[in-house]
Design an enzyme around this catalytic site. Structure first.
Site, short mmCIF file in Angstrom:
data_model
loop_
_atom_site.label_atom_id
_atom_site.label_comp_id
_atom_site.label_asym_id
_atom_site.label_seq_id
_atom_site.Cartn_x
_atom_site.Cartn_y
_atom_site.Cartn_z
N THR A 216 0.83 -1.22 0.00
CA THR A 216 0.00 0.00 0.00
C THR A 216 0.86 1.26 0.00
OG1 THR A 216 -1.78 -1.13 1.16
CG2 THR A 216 -1.77 1.27 1.27
N SER B 13 -6.52 0.25 -2.66
CA SER B 13 -7.23 -0.78 -3.42
C SER B 13 -6.69 -0.90 -4.83
CB SER B 13 -8.73 -0.45 -3.46
OG SER B 13 -9.30 -0.49 -2.17
N GLU C 237 -6.43 -5.59 4.03
CA GLU C 237 -6.42 -6.84 3.25
C GLU C 237 -7.55 -6.87 2.22
OE1 GLU C 237 -4.98 -10.44 3.94
OE2 GLU C 237 -3.81 -10.01 5.72
N ILE D 67 -26.49 -2.03 23.25
CA ILE D 67 -27.04 -2.77 24.39
C ILE D 67 -26.49 -2.23 25.71
CG2 ILE D 67 -27.01 -5.04 25.53
CD1 ILE D 67 -27.28 -6.26 22.68
N ARG E 195 -28.04 -6.00 33.81
CA ARG E 195 -28.68 -4.69 33.78
C ARG E 195 -30.21 -4.86 33.79
NH1 ARG E 195 -28.49 0.88 34.54
NH2 ARG E 195 -29.51 1.99 32.84
N GLY F 95 -1.04 6.93 -2.30
CA GLY F 95 -2.00 7.13 -3.38
C GLY F 95 -2.47 5.85 -4.03
N ALA F 96 -2.18 4.71 -3.41
CA ALA F 96 -2.56 3.43 -4.01
C ALA F 96 -2.86 2.41 -2.92
CB ALA F 96 -1.46 2.91 -4.93
N THR G 63 -10.66 -3.97 0.86
CA THR G 63 -11.88 -3.38 1.43
C THR G 63 -13.11 -4.26 1.17
OG1 THR G 63 -12.43 -2.14 -0.58
CG2 THR G 63 -10.95 -1.06 1.01
#
Length: 350
Positions: free
Chosen positions: A87, A93, A327, A301, A232, A90-91, A329
């Site tokens: 990676t 994917s 790894e 929750i 709760r 600018g690169a 998207t």
């Protein structure tokens, strides 16, 4: 590193390295089972360990015997880490768009460029680096890039500052700069021009364990939410007795069980010696989405407490997001799945 050293002593690091080179030689299915449990405790630590596996995978796939002895062997002799440097700023994917170059001069290559978001970047002993070796912009990706093994102490190699990320902060993430870094020809993986195929091929073996980490986080979110909901009380009864909360827990369980099966299928396929790209992308995509949904629902929750750092689920929510990014998207996984699906369908009608 202290925790990683303890994991190394226990045999929880480098599990996939073949026994010939000092590793355990475990299959992908086994490493997924272990990876899920590690991620249940902390996905930052499990990412550091899995980042090691990703850096080693190109060497396992394409390295010659000498390269494997030298670089995989040292990983089993002492607690070291390595990194996968692909990676760039600018690169991400768009791997084919990387700008780092390697120019051959005699029996050496000169690397120049910058990598970004490199897991284990500041603590790696060596790096797998993908660089453009065919400077013709029209050259296809399958021939334009070459993979290199680069030593950390190479002159001109400079790790950047440790990035402070949203989550998984136990993982060391940095940029790496290469300025006239000299790499001997003996450190080329495979042959000149095969780098892109090697870099992408590594994911078939590493996406299932990464997906198993997402399952581990999701399971932790469900367990924490279930425990809290049984303690709760609102309106005179435990909140798990309210159908609105009980159904959230049920949906979390559905997502976790199905994503775990997807991980196991993808791991089993490659362990049988079959190409698992389709199943690996399904597992990675589904598990990443489920982890984010489970972490978000766990915070819900917990209510106001879930938004506070005194409780565990806010960390899970921060840690979960990266599973939809690194790894490959979630969108890239869907691109791969649709491509594999349509290619298979076209072959059936021919």
């Amino acid at each position: 590193m202290e925790i990683v050293k303890k994991a190394w002593k226990l045999g929880l690091v480098n599990m996939h390295i073949p026994q010939k080179y000092g590793g355990l030689g475990l299959n992908v299915f086994d490493t997924c089972m272990i990876g899920e449990e590690l991620a249940y405790g902390c996905t930052g630590i499990s990412t550091a360990i899995e980042g090691n596996s990703l850096g080693e995978q190109p060497v396992i796939l394409a390295g010659n015997d000498e390269q494997k002895k030298k670089y995989l062997g040292r990983m089993t002799e002492e607690p070291l880490l390595c990194a996968y440097c692909v990676t760039e700023p600018g690169a991400g994917s768009d791997v084919a768009g990387i700008k780092t170059t390697a120019v051959k001069k005699g029996d050496e290559w000169i690397l120049n460029g910058q990598k970004m978001w490199i897991t284990n970047g500041g603590v790696a002993n060596w790096y797998f680096v993908l660089a453009r070796t065919d400077l013709n912009a029209k050259s296809p990706a399958g021939k334009a890039f070459t993979g290199f093994i680069v030593e950390k102490d190479s002159p001109g190699l400079t790790p950047g500052r440790k990035e402070i990320n949203m989550g998984q902060r136990a993982s060391d993430t940095r940029g790496i700069t290469f300025e006239d870094v000299v790499v001997p020809n003996e450190n080329v993986l495979g042959t000149d021009g095969l780098g892109f195929k090697i870099a992408m091929g590594a994911f078939d073996g590493t996406r299932p364990p990464v997906a198993s980490g997402a399952v581990g986080l999701a399971q932790r979110a469900l367990d924490e939410a279930t425990k809290y909901s049984m303690e709760r009380k609102t309106m005179g009864k435990f909140i798990c007795e309210h159908q609105a909360v009980a159904f959230m827990l049920a949906d979390m369980a559905i997502g976790i069980e199905t994503s775990r099966f997807a991980v196991q299928r993808s791991a089993w396929e490659i362990d049988q010696g079959r190409r698992n790209t389709y199943y690996a992308s399904i597992a990675k995509c589904l598990a990443g989405d489920v982890a984010n949904k489970c972490a978000t629902d766990a915070v819900q929750i917990f209510g106001g407490n879930g938004f506070n750092t005194e409780y565990p689920v806010e960390k899970l929510m921060r840690d979960a997001k990266i599973y939809q990014i690194y790894e490959g998207t979630a969108q890239i996984q869907r691109l791969i799945i649709s491509r594999e699906l349509l290619n298979s369908a076209k072959q059936k009608v021919q």
